[in-house]
Structure formats: C-alpha cells, structure tokens
Scaffold this motif. Structure first.
Motif, PDB file in Angstrom:
ATOM      1  N   GLY A 143      19.257 -19.823  65.463  1.00  0.00           N
ATOM      2  CA  GLY A 143      20.255 -19.760  66.530  1.00  0.00           C
ATOM      3  C   GLY A 143      19.531 -19.726  67.858  1.00  0.00           C
ATOM      4  N   GLY A 144      20.258 -19.903  68.950  1.00  0.00           N
ATOM      5  CA  GLY A 144      19.609 -19.922  70.275  1.00  0.00           C
ATOM      6  C   GLY A 144      18.767 -21.172  70.410  1.00  0.00           C
ATOM      7  N   GLY A 145      17.784 -21.100  71.278  1.00  0.00           N
ATOM      8  CA  GLY A 145      16.872 -22.244  71.409  1.00  0.00           C
ATOM      9  C   GLY A 145      17.417 -23.353  72.283  1.00  0.00           C
ATOM     10  N   THR A 146      18.631 -23.166  72.818  1.00  0.00           N
ATOM     11  CA  THR A 146      19.187 -24.153  73.748  1.00  0.00           C
ATOM     12  C   THR A 146      19.581 -23.431  75.034  1.00  0.00           C
ATOM     13  OG1 THR A 146      21.396 -23.837  72.829  1.00  0.00           O
ATOM     14  CG2 THR A 146      20.091 -25.652  71.916  1.00  0.00           C
ATOM     15  N   SER A 147      19.866 -24.218  76.047  1.00  0.00           N
ATOM     16  CA  SER A 147      20.235 -23.629  77.328  1.00  0.00           C
ATOM     17  C   SER A 147      21.707 -23.953  77.611  1.00  0.00           C
ATOM     18  CB  SER A 147      19.347 -24.214  78.419  1.00  0.00           C
ATOM     19  OG  SER A 147      19.610 -23.563  79.620  1.00  0.00           O
ATOM     20  N   ASP A 148      22.508 -22.914  77.816  1.00  0.00           N
ATOM     21  CA  ASP A 148      23.972 -23.063  77.907  1.00  0.00           C
ATOM     22  C   ASP A 148      24.436 -24.108  78.914  1.00  0.00           C
ATOM     23  OD1 ASP A 148      24.457 -21.274  75.981  1.00  0.00           O
ATOM     24  OD2 ASP A 148      25.122 -19.643  77.287  1.00  0.00           O
ATOM     25  N   PHE A 149      23.758 -24.172  80.076  1.00  0.00           N
ATOM     26  CA  PHE A 149      24.289 -24.988  81.166  1.00  0.00           C
ATOM     27  C   PHE A 149      23.641 -26.371  81.261  1.00  0.00           C
ATOM     28  CE2 PHE A 149      25.657 -20.775  82.156  1.00  0.00           C
ATOM     29  CZ  PHE A 149      26.896 -20.939  82.764  1.00  0.00           C
ATOM     30  N   LEU A 150      22.854 -26.734  80.266  1.00  0.00           N
ATOM     31  CA  LEU A 150      22.250 -28.072  80.271  1.00  0.00           C
ATOM     32  C   LEU A 150      22.973 -28.966  79.267  1.00  0.00           C
ATOM     33  CD1 LEU A 150      18.407 -27.297  80.359  1.00  0.00           C
ATOM     34  CD2 LEU A 150      19.932 -27.825  82.270  1.00  0.00           C
ATOM     35  N   VAL A 151      23.028 -30.254  79.568  1.00  0.00           N
ATOM     36  CA  VAL A 151      23.634 -31.222  78.640  1.00  0.00           C
ATOM     37  C   VAL A 151      22.538 -31.681  77.671  1.00  0.00           C
ATOM     38  CG1 VAL A 151      25.293 -31.912  80.409  1.00  0.00           C
ATOM     39  CG2 VAL A 151      23.225 -33.257  80.095  1.00  0.00           C
ATOM     40  N   PRO A 152      22.923 -32.294  76.545  1.00  0.00           N
ATOM     41  CA  PRO A 152      21.902 -32.667  75.546  1.00  0.00           C
ATOM     42  C   PRO A 152      20.771 -33.530  76.107  1.00  0.00           C
ATOM     43  CG  PRO A 152      24.062 -32.790  74.567  1.00  0.00           C
ATOM     44  CD  PRO A 152      24.282 -32.482  76.013  1.00  0.00           C
ATOM     45  N   ASP A 153      21.094 -34.543  76.924  1.00  0.00           N
ATOM     46  CA  ASP A 153      20.034 -35.399  77.468  1.00  0.00           C
ATOM     47  C   ASP A 153      19.004 -34.582  78.256  1.00  0.00           C
ATOM     48  OD1 ASP A 153      20.916 -37.713  76.379  1.00  0.00           O
ATOM     49  OD2 ASP A 153      21.774 -38.553  78.222  1.00  0.00           O
ATOM     50  N   GLU A 154      19.472 -33.576  78.976  1.00  0.00           N
ATOM     51  CA  GLU A 154      18.546 -32.731  79.759  1.00  0.00           C
ATOM     52  C   GLU A 154      17.657 -31.891  78.837  1.00  0.00           C
ATOM     53  OE1 GLU A 154      21.610 -32.525  83.560  1.00  0.00           O
ATOM     54  OE2 GLU A 154      21.508 -30.855  82.142  1.00  0.00           O
ATOM     55  N   HIS A 155      18.219 -31.455  77.708  1.00  0.00           N
ATOM     56  CA  HIS A 155      17.385 -30.757  76.717  1.00  0.00           C
ATOM     57  C   HIS A 155      16.291 -31.697  76.204  1.00  0.00           C
ATOM     58  CE1 HIS A 155      20.778 -27.879  76.415  1.00  0.00           C
ATOM     59  NE2 HIS A 155      19.872 -27.041  75.961  1.00  0.00           N
ATOM     60  N   PHE A 156      16.672 -32.952  75.936  1.00  0.00           N
ATOM     61  CA  PHE A 156      15.683 -33.902  75.404  1.00  0.00           C
ATOM     62  C   PHE A 156      14.566 -34.128  76.426  1.00  0.00           C
ATOM     63  CE2 PHE A 156      19.593 -35.979  73.221  1.00  0.00           C
ATOM     64  CZ  PHE A 156      19.594 -34.984  72.256  1.00  0.00           C
ATOM     65  N   VAL A 157      14.965 -34.281  77.704  1.00  0.00           N
ATOM     66  CA  VAL A 157      13.972 -34.521  78.765  1.00  0.00           C
ATOM     67  C   VAL A 157      13.053 -33.301  78.920  1.00  0.00           C
ATOM     68  CG1 VAL A 157      13.702 -34.830  81.264  1.00  0.00           C
ATOM     69  CG2 VAL A 157      15.363 -36.211  80.009  1.00  0.00           C
ATOM     70  N   LEU A 158      13.650 -32.107  78.845  1.00  0.00           N
ATOM     71  CA  LEU A 158      12.872 -30.873  79.015  1.00  0.00           C
ATOM     72  C   LEU A 158      11.822 -30.732  77.904  1.00  0.00           C
ATOM     73  CD1 LEU A 158      12.500 -28.178  80.539  1.00  0.00           C
ATOM     74  CD2 LEU A 158      14.313 -27.207  79.141  1.00  0.00           C
ATOM     75  N   VAL A 159      12.261 -30.860  76.656  1.00  0.00           N
ATOM     76  CA  VAL A 159      11.304 -30.737  75.540  1.00  0.00           C
ATOM     77  C   VAL A 159      10.327 -31.917  75.551  1.00  0.00           C
ATOM     78  CG1 VAL A 159      11.096 -30.728  73.023  1.00  0.00           C
ATOM     79  CG2 VAL A 159      12.849 -29.358  74.124  1.00  0.00           C
ATOM     80  N   GLY A 160      10.841 -33.097  75.857  1.00  0.00           N
ATOM     81  CA  GLY A 160       9.993 -34.294  75.875  1.00  0.00           C
ATOM     82  C   GLY A 160       8.867 -34.185  76.897  1.00  0.00           C
TER      83      GLY A 160
END
Lengths: 273, 230
Positions: A143-160
C-alpha cells in the motif's frame, strides 16, 4: 447473450490467460462455428466466457514445452533473522532467485512475508543475515508508494527520472505497462481519486519502470478484480520471460500461476517446481 | 541536477493542486497584518513576516509528511536523499517567494518611512528558514498532529517572548524582529548584522537537521549489497 458479445469476452479472457494468439484464434473459430451451426445460446453451451477461457488455458498450458533454463542468480538472501521484541518473525530464511524465475513467498497472516520483502528491498534491517542483488531493484509496496495529488503520467516521469529515463520514454513505458494491465491512465486522474485496484496497478507499473533486474512485489493485486488478477500474472510471466527475477508475496497462490519457487514462511522452507 | 528539478516540479504540482490550502496560505499572513495595523507600524510588519513564516512552515510540515510514503521507493528508483529534500526545498522556497511578493507590495503601498530593502530581506530570510524548519519538524515528528502542535508552540512563543531575552534567540524567526527594528525604527547596523547572523545560523542548522534525518531514514542498510550484474 449474443454470440458476438460472448465471443468478444472470450477473446479478452483468453488473452488474459496468456493463451497464444494463434491458439486463441483457433479456439475462437471453432467455438464460433459450433455456435452458428447449433444456434445454441453460448452461455448454455459453454458457460460464462471467464470459466470457459480458464478451462481452455489449463488444457493448452499442459501441452506447453518447459521454458528455457533460468539464468544467473539475481537475488541471494542468506540466513535472514528478524525479531520484533522477543518475537522472532523470521528465522534463518534463505532464498535464491535466478534470472527468468518467479518466487512466491507464502504464509499465514503475521508470518513475516512483508517484513521479508522489506528486508530484501533494504527498507527494514534484519537482526542477522544479508541480501545480495545482482543488478537493479524494482519494488511494489502493499500500500502507499504513490502521491495523492499527482496523476499517473507524473508518477511515471518521477520514477523514470530516477532511473535515468527521459520524460517521453518514462511516460510511454508507463502507459504501455498500464495497457498490459488493461488500464488506460491518460485521463489524468489524480492518484487520490483512483480506486484501490487501479492505484495498485499504478504501483505495479512504477515498479517495472526502467527495466530493473529484480522485482519485489508485495501482494500487488490488492483490490484487483478477477480479470485484473489474471492480467497481473500475465505481466509477471512476461517479466519472467524477459529474464527478470521476480519475488511475489502472496496468499492467493493458484496452481495456474506457474511460479518456480515457493518459499513458505509458515513452514520456513523453499520448494522448487 | 535533473533529478532534483523533477522532484521540485512534482512537489510544486502537488502544492498547486491543494487549492484550499493555498487559499489559506495566502490569507494567513494578511490576517496577522490586519490584526496589528492600527497599533504600531513595526508590529504589523513583524506580524506579517511571522504569519508568512508560520504559513510556509506548516506547508513544509505537511509536504514532508506526505512524501514519507513515496520516498523509500524513489530512493530505490535511483534517487539519493539530497535529490529528494533539495527538490522539495526548491519547491517550497518558490511557493514562499510567490507568497511573500504581494505582501511586500502591500507594505510598499501601505507604509511610509521604512527601509523597504530590509523588509524585503526579512521576507526572503523568513522564506529561506521556514521551509527547512517545517521539513525538519516533519522529519523529527512523523505524525502530522504532533508536528503541528510543536509548530504552534514555537510560533506562539515567538510572538509572546520578549525579544531582548537571550532565550528567545533560540527561536527560528528571532532575526525578523532584529532586522524589523532596523527597518522600521532606523536603528544602527548592529540590528541588521545580528539578525542576518541569526538567520544564517538557523538556516544552516535546519538544513543540517533535514539532511541528516533524510540521510538516516533513506540510508542503504548494511545487510543489502548491490553487486554488478553477471
């Protein structure tokens, strides 16, 4: 149910079960021919498409040749012991996973499955033992591991960016990973508005970004429906076939999932398929 | 550098999407300013700076707490601790400067006979100190409520304690009073020097706390070794 609708659903389920496109095409052609000739209702003749696809997948998989031999060792866990106060959760646990292998960590609630994976990921310190990772590591928390206020594409860019990927590459790879789980993340929904299952899909896609050599997945299918669960194991098989070493913490081990190693923390022993 | 800027950019996006919080952040210092506007010119300026510091510290506290669940996985994805906290600081400093700018304009319009450059300096230093102060609190007190209560106590003390008392120098925004006196009462440069020195020491100490806490929490554990691929 109309023939076309039922056949479309069957095609989707066969894909989810990992039936080869050629075999799936033959099955669909034969089934369609039977339905047109007999005029039967498909549900009455074959049952729900999910159940029929599972039966077909089982029969096809029994005839599959054994996969190529596993590659070099990617993850070595040696003699891990972990105590919380006086309670020993893990005692002398060892595991070795090679490239192209899937290990399932099973056990009852409280048997230390997540602790074990946290130790493998370096997030929790053991009292004794060591872990060696040959290559890079991807981790999907329960569980967790994501950021509530970011959209999926932004998560991909952040980890990428952490993995050294360009923005476009991270976004495209993330979207492709999402599509493999039957999810389209392009609508730009913030993570806090995603359902539990979709959020876990996001977590899973993030774990696979940047092509890590070892993937540690902590019950990543929480909140998945049956179809998404099948998509998940299909994705695990794709990763395995591309030479990754995968460790999945699970309490829903199905014989069809086809893991190579089962580490039962209840019995504290490793079994190889 | 690219990793730090990516963290800064995503942190800014997160803050920008918390519209309710942003509205409160913007209005918070205004309430402080208006509450003392009729009494003494210096007091209203001092209070608006404290309000600014309090608002930004609170935002930093919550940003730091919200990041705790995603940071371990970012560390595993190739980020180092300093990419993460520096990125977050850059975002918070940007928000702080944007927040301070209209208040600086307000003071320029609403007051006469003060050293505007020194007031600008107080605001910049307040923003600089408030962001690591909030992050340091979130590092030391992982539960938001506890962090918020401590923040409340510290800012409350900042308002109530006599600035001449040597103990008040331990508070993070003491410098705003010193430089404020220089700006409003046209005192000698000693006030400015003391204030500047205090701000620089506070900033350095808070940055050290943030760096050490982040380094410890996201350290690579000794039992895990990464070996080159065979």
């Amino acid at each position: 149910m109309r023939h076309d609708t039922w056949l479309d659903a069957l095609a989707g389920e066969l894909r989810r079960h990992g039936v080869a496109p050629e075999t799936a095409g033959n099955v669909l052609a034969e089934t369609a021919a039977h339905l047109w000739e007999s005029g039967d209702d498909p549900v009455r003749a074959f049952g729900p498409p999910q159940a029929y696809a599972a039966t077909v997948a089982d029969s096809v998989r029994a005839d599959l040749p054994r996969r190529a031999q596993a590659g070099p060792v990617r993850l070595e866990v040696d003699g891990i012991t972990k105590r919380y106060g006086r309670r020993t959760v893990l005692r002398e646990v060892s595991l070795s996973v090679r490239a192209g292998e899937v290990a399932a960590v099973v056990g009852a609630n409280g048997s230390g499955k997540s602790t074990f994976l946290g130790i493998c990921a370096g997030l929790v310190s053991p009292d004794r033992g060591e872990v060696r990772v040959h290559g890079s590591l991807g981790y999907c928390p329960q569980g967790g591991g994501t950021s509530d206020f970011l959209v999926p594409d932004e998560h991909f860019v952040l980890v990428g960016a952490g993995r050294g990927m360009s923005r476009a590459d991270a976004r495209d790879t993330g979207r492709a990973g999402a599509a493999a789980l039957d999810w389209d993340p392009r609508d730009g929904t913030q993570a806090r508005h995603l359902s539990g299952g979709t959020r876990q899909k996001l977590n899973l896609v993030m774990a696979g970004l940047g092509d890590p050599d070892v993937l540690l997945l902590d019950e990543p299918y929480q909140g998945f429906d049956q179809g998404s669960y099948l998509d998940f194991w299909q994705q695990v098989r794709r990763w395995r076939d591309s030479g990754k070493a995968i460790v999945v913490v699970t309490h829903l081990l199905n014989t069809r999932d086809g893991v190579d190693i089962v580490l039962d923390l209840g019995k504290r022993r490793e079994e190889r398929a | 550098m690219r990793k730090t800027f990516t963290v800064a950019e995503t942190a800014l996006r997160e803050i920008a999407r918390r519209r309710g919080v942003l509205a409160i952040l913007v209005l918070f210092p205004l309430a402080f300013y208006l509450s003392r506007r009729d009494s003494h010119l210096g007091q209203s300026i001092r209070f608006v700076c404290l309000g600014l510091g309090w608002a930004l510290s609170t935002a930093a506290l919550f940003a730091g707490s919200a990041a705790r669940s995603i940071e371990p996985r970012l560390r595993l994805s190739g980020y180092r601790g300093h990419h993460l906290y520096l990125g977050r600081l850059v975002a918070l400093w940007t928000v702080g400067l944007l927040l301070a700018a209209p208040y600086y304009v307000l003071i320029r319009i609403d007051t006469d006979g003060v050293r505007y450059g020194a007031i600008g300096l107080i605001m910049v230093l307040t923003v600089a100190v408030a962001a690591p102060f909030g992050l340091a609190l979130s590092a030391a007190l992982p539960r938001e409520l506890e962090g918020m209560l401590v923040l409340l106590i510290i800012v409350g003390l900042q308002m109530m304690m006599d600035p001449a008392d040597s103990a008040s120098r331990l508070l993070p925004f003491w410098f705003s009073r010193e430089i404020g006196t220089y700006a409003v009462d046209h005192t000698d440069g000693g006030y400015l020097t003391r204030g500047l020195l205090h701000a620089v020491v506070c900033l350095a100490a808070l940055l050290a706390v943030v760096a050490i806490a982040s380094g410890y929490r996201l350290r690579q554990r000794s039992h895990l070794r990464f070996v080159a691929r065979r």
